[in-house]
Enzyme design. Sequence first.
Site, PDB file in Angstrom:
ATOM      1  N   CYS A 166       0.806  -1.218   0.000  1.00 21.48           N
ATOM      2  CA  CYS A 166       0.000   0.000   0.000  1.00 21.48           C
ATOM      3  C   CYS A 166       0.840   1.270   0.000  1.00 21.48           C
ATOM      4  O   CYS A 166       0.294   2.368  -0.092  1.00 21.48           O
ATOM      5  CB  CYS A 166      -0.923  -0.010   1.203  1.00 21.48           C
ATOM      6  SG  CYS A 166      -1.688  -1.617   1.417  1.00 21.48           S
ATOM      7  N   HIS A 298      -3.253   7.739   5.956  1.00 20.32           N
ATOM      8  CA  HIS A 298      -3.356   6.396   5.380  1.00 20.32           C
ATOM      9  C   HIS A 298      -4.790   5.914   5.615  1.00 20.32           C
ATOM     10  O   HIS A 298      -5.415   5.399   4.705  1.00 20.32           O
ATOM     11  CB  HIS A 298      -2.313   5.474   6.011  1.00 20.32           C
ATOM     12  CG  HIS A 298      -2.233   4.141   5.345  1.00 20.32           C
ATOM     13  ND1 HIS A 298      -2.059   4.000   3.985  1.00 20.32           N
ATOM     14  CD2 HIS A 298      -2.322   2.873   5.842  1.00 20.32           C
ATOM     15  CE1 HIS A 298      -2.036   2.703   3.676  1.00 20.32           C
ATOM     16  NE2 HIS A 298      -2.196   2.008   4.781  1.00 20.32           N
ATOM     17  N   GLU A 309      -2.258   5.173  13.654  1.00 20.62           N
ATOM     18  CA  GLU A 309      -1.879   6.363  12.887  1.00 20.62           C
ATOM     19  C   GLU A 309      -2.147   7.620  13.726  1.00 20.62           C
ATOM     20  O   GLU A 309      -1.345   8.561  13.717  1.00 20.62           O
ATOM     21  CB  GLU A 309      -2.656   6.412  11.561  1.00 20.62           C
ATOM     22  CG  GLU A 309      -2.216   7.567  10.667  1.00 20.62           C
ATOM     23  CD  GLU A 309      -2.761   7.472   9.250  1.00 20.62           C
ATOM     24  OE1 GLU A 309      -3.594   6.588   8.969  1.00 20.62           O
ATOM     25  OE2 GLU A 309      -2.338   8.294   8.414  1.00 20.62           O
ATOM     26  N   LYS A 330      -9.791   7.554   1.446  1.00 18.91           N
ATOM     27  CA  LYS A 330     -10.134   6.145   1.180  1.00 18.91           C
ATOM     28  C   LYS A 330     -11.600   5.865   1.495  1.00 18.91           C
ATOM     29  O   LYS A 330     -12.167   4.896   0.987  1.00 18.91           O
ATOM     30  CB  LYS A 330      -9.252   5.200   2.004  1.00 18.91           C
ATOM     31  CG  LYS A 330      -7.811   5.096   1.493  1.00 18.91           C
ATOM     32  CD  LYS A 330      -7.050   3.980   2.197  1.00 18.91           C
ATOM     33  CE  LYS A 330      -5.613   3.866   1.705  1.00 18.91           C
ATOM     34  NZ  LYS A 330      -4.732   4.937   2.221  1.00 18.91           N
ATOM     35  N   HIS A 335      -9.586   1.536  -1.027  1.00 19.42           N
ATOM     36  CA  HIS A 335      -8.154   1.287  -0.862  1.00 19.42           C
ATOM     37  C   HIS A 335      -7.618   0.625  -2.131  1.00 19.42           C
ATOM     38  O   HIS A 335      -7.763  -0.582  -2.323  1.00 19.42           O
ATOM     39  CB  HIS A 335      -7.911   0.400   0.354  1.00 19.42           C
ATOM     40  CG  HIS A 335      -6.480   0.374   0.788  1.00 19.42           C
ATOM     41  ND1 HIS A 335      -5.447   0.849  -0.012  1.00 19.42           N
ATOM     42  CD2 HIS A 335      -5.893  -0.059   1.930  1.00 19.42           C
ATOM     43  CE1 HIS A 335      -4.298   0.693   0.634  1.00 19.42           C
ATOM     44  NE2 HIS A 335      -4.542   0.155   1.809  1.00 19.42           N
ATOM     45  N   PHE A 394       1.203  -2.981   4.583  1.00 15.29           N
ATOM     46  CA  PHE A 394       1.397  -4.327   5.102  1.00 15.29           C
ATOM     47  C   PHE A 394       2.861  -4.687   4.894  1.00 15.29           C
ATOM     48  O   PHE A 394       3.446  -4.381   3.848  1.00 15.29           O
ATOM     49  CB  PHE A 394       0.533  -5.324   4.322  1.00 15.29           C
ATOM     50  CG  PHE A 394      -0.816  -5.578   4.942  1.00 15.29           C
ATOM     51  CD1 PHE A 394      -1.259  -4.863   6.034  1.00 15.29           C
ATOM     52  CD2 PHE A 394      -1.639  -6.552   4.413  1.00 15.29           C
ATOM     53  CE1 PHE A 394      -2.501  -5.116   6.591  1.00 15.29           C
ATOM     54  CE2 PHE A 394      -2.885  -6.808   4.960  1.00 15.29           C
ATOM     55  CZ  PHE A 394      -3.317  -6.087   6.046  1.00 15.29           C
TER      56      PHE A 394
END
Lengths: 406, 90
Positions: A166, A298, A309, A330, A335, A394
Amino acid sequence: MRVDDSRAVAITGMGAISTFGEGAPALWTALRAGTSGIRPLRHAYADQLRLKIAAQVPESFDPAAHFSGRMLAMLDRTAQFALFAANEAVAQSGLDLARENGVGVVVGTGVGGETTHDEQNRRLYAEQAKRLHPLTIVRIMANAPASLISMAHGLHGPSFVVSSACASTNHAIAQAVMMIRAGIADVMLSGGADACLSFGVLRAWEAMRVLASDDCRPFSRGRRGLVLAEGAGMFVLESLAHARARGADIMGLVAGVGMSADAADIVAPDAAGAASAMRLALVDAGLEPADIDYINAHGTGTPTNDVTETRAIHEVFAEHGRKVAVSSTKSMHGHALGASGALELVAILSAMKEGLVPPTIHLDDPDPACDLNHVANTARAMQVDAALSNAFAFGGLNAVLALRAA
Amino acid sequence: MSGHSIEEIRAEVAAIVARQAKLDVAAVQDDSTLSDLGLASLDAIEVIFDIEEAFDISFPEQGIDFTTGTVRNLVDAVLPVLDGGGDGQQ
């Protein structure tokens, strides 16, 4: 704000394809209006999947309308998106690439030619095909988007693909920025693309149990997870001197990049790694935390990411952490994995241009553990001189871009 | 045996080559090479794939130069593979 342009790189063109259809303007128009692009999943195997929603590029996208038959034969869906976005970005930049020397292209992609991979595997295993299409390799290879963009635009400079799930787009743009700063190239194309919603990959995501079944609600109490998407965004990056010399319309500056690895859990995010990437981006840009007006988070909408976050933002920004405007787009474009940073960069550049920060939608009831200055549900009119784009992948690979208005 | 006459093979190969080259089948002569017809290496492997699919055969990995060979060479290459069993297995 101190202004030090010596390390800044200009962005002079952008292109995108997303759930909102073709073009960066279509994406921005939807984001500024707070529109959800999440729809019922369109898929040949939809009846066998638990997953029911996604943010897919609409069926109205007709590859044959954009690419010759010869080109199309070589293009996986991921490369189609990358090339579409690159064409738009180049057109907007007004650059005559045939007159430029050593232009390169760095594309971020999380997965590569998954649609082709899945389809050919199905032929092989399910239909017991004796042979596969001879262009299978050139469609699957992860570097195909960079290769095909270089061919389409006659780019002879440093060109390759980077992959960090990502965070792929932000890592790719960081590479392009560093090459321009180093004097290796004056002009680079960079961005990200992913189209990996195959039966196999969707099943694999189901098994991870991080997908929302209802909607994508970052920072919201009771959020269920992320919503998968596909798309691409590509940008033309130029040294500031090159852009100014040709009188280009500069849309914004990449002022700094910050990269880090959690070196911890393969999936669980780590606030220290995220904070480190944000700090490094600020330092690289020569900005103080208080200079940042907006963070495009994110913000995946998973229970873990959004809390982690938030902690990382507070750690880096201290008292300014409650003032800096934060949103996760998002919630609208989904995503798009390796392409996410690219769709989000369209949002940031447009926000800086219009003085309008796009919202996190579905945020009526913020999670108290996500105590940030949310731009909730509707866009906020405010001047944005500097912004961060967060991407925490990830695998614990983090890449943050610091952007400044031109 | 294959059950294909040489005329049938020739007609099928010419049709495949013409389709790939986006030419009328009449433009495909026995002594035309694929490169004469504007087909480069990537096109040639698609032609080979289509021929293999059409006759359910597999050409040997090596030994045939399809790009510089003529349409007649392609037809000639199909025949022994068909006669050699034609089950597509190497």
